[in-house]
Design a protein around this motif. Sequence first.
Motif, PDB file in Angstrom:
ATOM      1  N   GLU A   6      12.302  27.018  95.090  1.00  0.00           N
ATOM      2  CA  GLU A   6      13.645  27.390  94.633  1.00  0.00           C
ATOM      3  C   GLU A   6      14.660  26.273  94.843  1.00  0.00           C
ATOM      4  O   GLU A   6      15.476  26.004  93.979  1.00  0.00           O
ATOM      5  N   PHE A   7      14.621  25.601  95.996  1.00  0.00           N
ATOM      6  CA  PHE A   7      15.604  24.536  96.228  1.00  0.00           C
ATOM      7  C   PHE A   7      15.360  23.369  95.288  1.00  0.00           C
ATOM      8  O   PHE A   7      16.300  22.689  94.883  1.00  0.00           O
ATOM      9  N   GLU A   8      14.102  23.110  94.917  1.00  0.00           N
ATOM     10  CA  GLU A   8      13.824  22.033  93.980  1.00  0.00           C
ATOM     11  C   GLU A   8      14.376  22.367  92.590  1.00  0.00           C
ATOM     12  O   GLU A   8      14.852  21.489  91.883  1.00  0.00           O
ATOM     13  N   ILE A   9      14.298  23.633  92.217  1.00  0.00           N
ATOM     14  CA  ILE A   9      14.875  24.058  90.942  1.00  0.00           C
ATOM     15  C   ILE A   9      16.383  23.880  90.985  1.00  0.00           C
ATOM     16  O   ILE A   9      16.992  23.396  90.030  1.00  0.00           O
ATOM     17  N   GLY A  10      16.999  24.230  92.106  1.00  0.00           N
ATOM     18  CA  GLY A  10      18.445  24.036  92.251  1.00  0.00           C
ATOM     19  C   GLY A  10      18.830  22.576  92.163  1.00  0.00           C
ATOM     20  O   GLY A  10      19.804  22.213  91.504  1.00  0.00           O
ATOM     21  N   GLU A  11      18.043  21.711  92.815  1.00  0.00           N
ATOM     22  CA  GLU A  11      18.305  20.276  92.745  1.00  0.00           C
ATOM     23  C   GLU A  11      18.138  19.763  91.317  1.00  0.00           C
ATOM     24  O   GLU A  11      18.935  18.944  90.838  1.00  0.00           O
ATOM     25  N   LEU A  13      18.508  21.502  88.609  1.00  0.00           N
ATOM     26  CA  LEU A  13      19.627  22.029  87.823  1.00  0.00           C
ATOM     27  C   LEU A  13      20.909  21.242  88.094  1.00  0.00           C
ATOM     28  O   LEU A  13      21.713  21.024  87.176  1.00  0.00           O
ATOM     29  N   ASP A  14      21.103  20.784  89.322  1.00  0.00           N
ATOM     30  CA  ASP A  14      22.253  19.930  89.615  1.00  0.00           C
ATOM     31  C   ASP A  14      22.194  18.649  88.787  1.00  0.00           C
ATOM     32  O   ASP A  14      23.209  18.184  88.266  1.00  0.00           O
ATOM     33  N   GLY A  15      21.007  18.070  88.678  1.00  0.00           N
ATOM     34  CA  GLY A  15      20.839  16.871  87.861  1.00  0.00           C
ATOM     35  C   GLY A  15      21.088  17.144  86.391  1.00  0.00           C
ATOM     36  O   GLY A  15      21.755  16.364  85.700  1.00  0.00           O
ATOM     37  N   VAL A  16      20.571  18.265  85.899  1.00  0.00           N
ATOM     38  CA  VAL A  16      20.797  18.669  84.510  1.00  0.00           C
ATOM     39  C   VAL A  16      22.293  18.849  84.265  1.00  0.00           C
ATOM     40  O   VAL A  16      22.844  18.362  83.270  1.00  0.00           O
ATOM     41  N   MET A  17      22.947  19.550  85.186  1.00  0.00           N
ATOM     42  CA  MET A  17      24.378  19.799  85.054  1.00  0.00           C
ATOM     43  C   MET A  17      25.152  18.489  84.992  1.00  0.00           C
ATOM     44  O   MET A  17      26.040  18.317  84.145  1.00  0.00           O
ATOM     45  N   MET A  30      16.670  13.981  76.514  1.00  0.00           N
ATOM     46  CA  MET A  30      15.685  14.457  77.480  1.00  0.00           C
ATOM     47  C   MET A  30      15.328  13.339  78.466  1.00  0.00           C
ATOM     48  O   MET A  30      15.071  13.615  79.635  1.00  0.00           O
ATOM     49  N   GLN A  31      15.365  12.097  78.017  1.00  0.00           N
ATOM     50  CA  GLN A  31      15.099  10.985  78.923  1.00  0.00           C
ATOM     51  C   GLN A  31      16.168  10.924  80.015  1.00  0.00           C
ATOM     52  O   GLN A  31      15.851  10.671  81.175  1.00  0.00           O
ATOM     53  N   ASP A  32      17.433  11.164  79.642  1.00  0.00           N
ATOM     54  CA  ASP A  32      18.519  11.196  80.629  1.00  0.00           C
ATOM     55  C   ASP A  32      18.288  12.315  81.644  1.00  0.00           C
ATOM     56  O   ASP A  32      18.486  12.135  82.850  1.00  0.00           O
ATOM     57  N   ALA A  35      15.415  11.487  83.984  1.00  0.00           N
ATOM     58  CA  ALA A  35      15.841  10.503  84.986  1.00  0.00           C
ATOM     59  C   ALA A  35      16.713  11.142  86.061  1.00  0.00           C
ATOM     60  O   ALA A  35      16.585  10.832  87.248  1.00  0.00           O
ATOM     61  N   ALA A  36      17.599  12.037  85.661  1.00  0.00           N
ATOM     62  CA  ALA A  36      18.525  12.662  86.610  1.00  0.00           C
ATOM     63  C   ALA A  36      17.832  13.651  87.537  1.00  0.00           C
ATOM     64  O   ALA A  36      18.255  13.849  88.681  1.00  0.00           O
ATOM     65  N   THR A  37      16.770  14.283  87.046  1.00  0.00           N
ATOM     66  CA  THR A  37      16.106  15.305  87.844  1.00  0.00           C
ATOM     67  C   THR A  37      14.868  14.793  88.574  1.00  0.00           C
ATOM     68  O   THR A  37      14.416  15.419  89.534  1.00  0.00           O
ATOM     69  N   GLY A  38      14.321  13.685  88.098  1.00  0.00           N
ATOM     70  CA  GLY A  38      13.076  13.196  88.661  1.00  0.00           C
ATOM     71  C   GLY A  38      11.868  13.991  88.185  1.00  0.00           C
ATOM     72  O   GLY A  38      10.765  13.839  88.709  1.00  0.00           O
ATOM     73  N   LEU A  39      12.079  14.857  87.200  1.00  0.00           N
ATOM     74  CA  LEU A  39      10.997  15.672  86.648  1.00  0.00           C
ATOM     75  C   LEU A  39      10.663  15.200  85.244  1.00  0.00           C
ATOM     76  O   LEU A  39      11.542  14.740  84.509  1.00  0.00           O
ATOM     77  N   ASN A  40       9.411  15.364  84.853  1.00  0.00           N
ATOM     78  CA  ASN A  40       9.049  15.019  83.488  1.00  0.00           C
ATOM     79  C   ASN A  40       9.360  16.195  82.562  1.00  0.00           C
ATOM     80  O   ASN A  40       9.643  17.304  83.014  1.00  0.00           O
TER      81      ASN A  40
END
Length: 189
Positions: A6-11, A13-17, A30-32, A35-40
């Motif tokens: 859950e905390f990783e999803i929150g993190e 989402l903070d990057g997405v936001m 999607m590349q941005d 990069a912001a989330t560290g997720l593919n």
Amino acid sequence: MARLREFEIGEALDGVMDVFWRQGYEGASMQDIEAATGLNKQSLYRIFPDKRAMYLAALERYEATEFVKAEEVLAGPGTARARFETLFDGVIALAAAGDRRGCFLCNAAADQGQEDKQATAVVSASMRRLEKMFRKGLEVSAPYDRDQKAREERASALLAAYLGLRILTKADAPLRVIKAAAAAAIRTI
């Protein structure tokens, strides 16, 4: 791949936001976001069905995180005027520190307000919540403590001033202009 906690999803989402807040819906790739989330992309799509869902979740995250700060100030100690001075000083401090993102809700209203009914609904509901917080922030001082019409009118005017400050910030207005606009709004309380 292991399930995200859950905390990783929150993190994430903070990057997405942050990406959408800075770049808007169309400007965010999607590349941005990766990069912001560290997720593919694949991991992101496990959490969110599509880019639009990410955007709507980011708007809700903004309200959940940023409104808490405003609510604390507006429900805090002091007169109505002191509360709003503190709130507006926070906007000035962000601008002075170089945070020129403005208000994500204002950005979303301009960016997607006419394009996406869901985004418009989220923004409208958030604005109503913010206006309610403003009315509550005024309730501690005369004449707003006993005059509902005056309280509603002043809350509306202060909301417009507050959002205007956030837009001035986004537009990279000089700090003296932002300070003068804030001071003028505070004098009306």
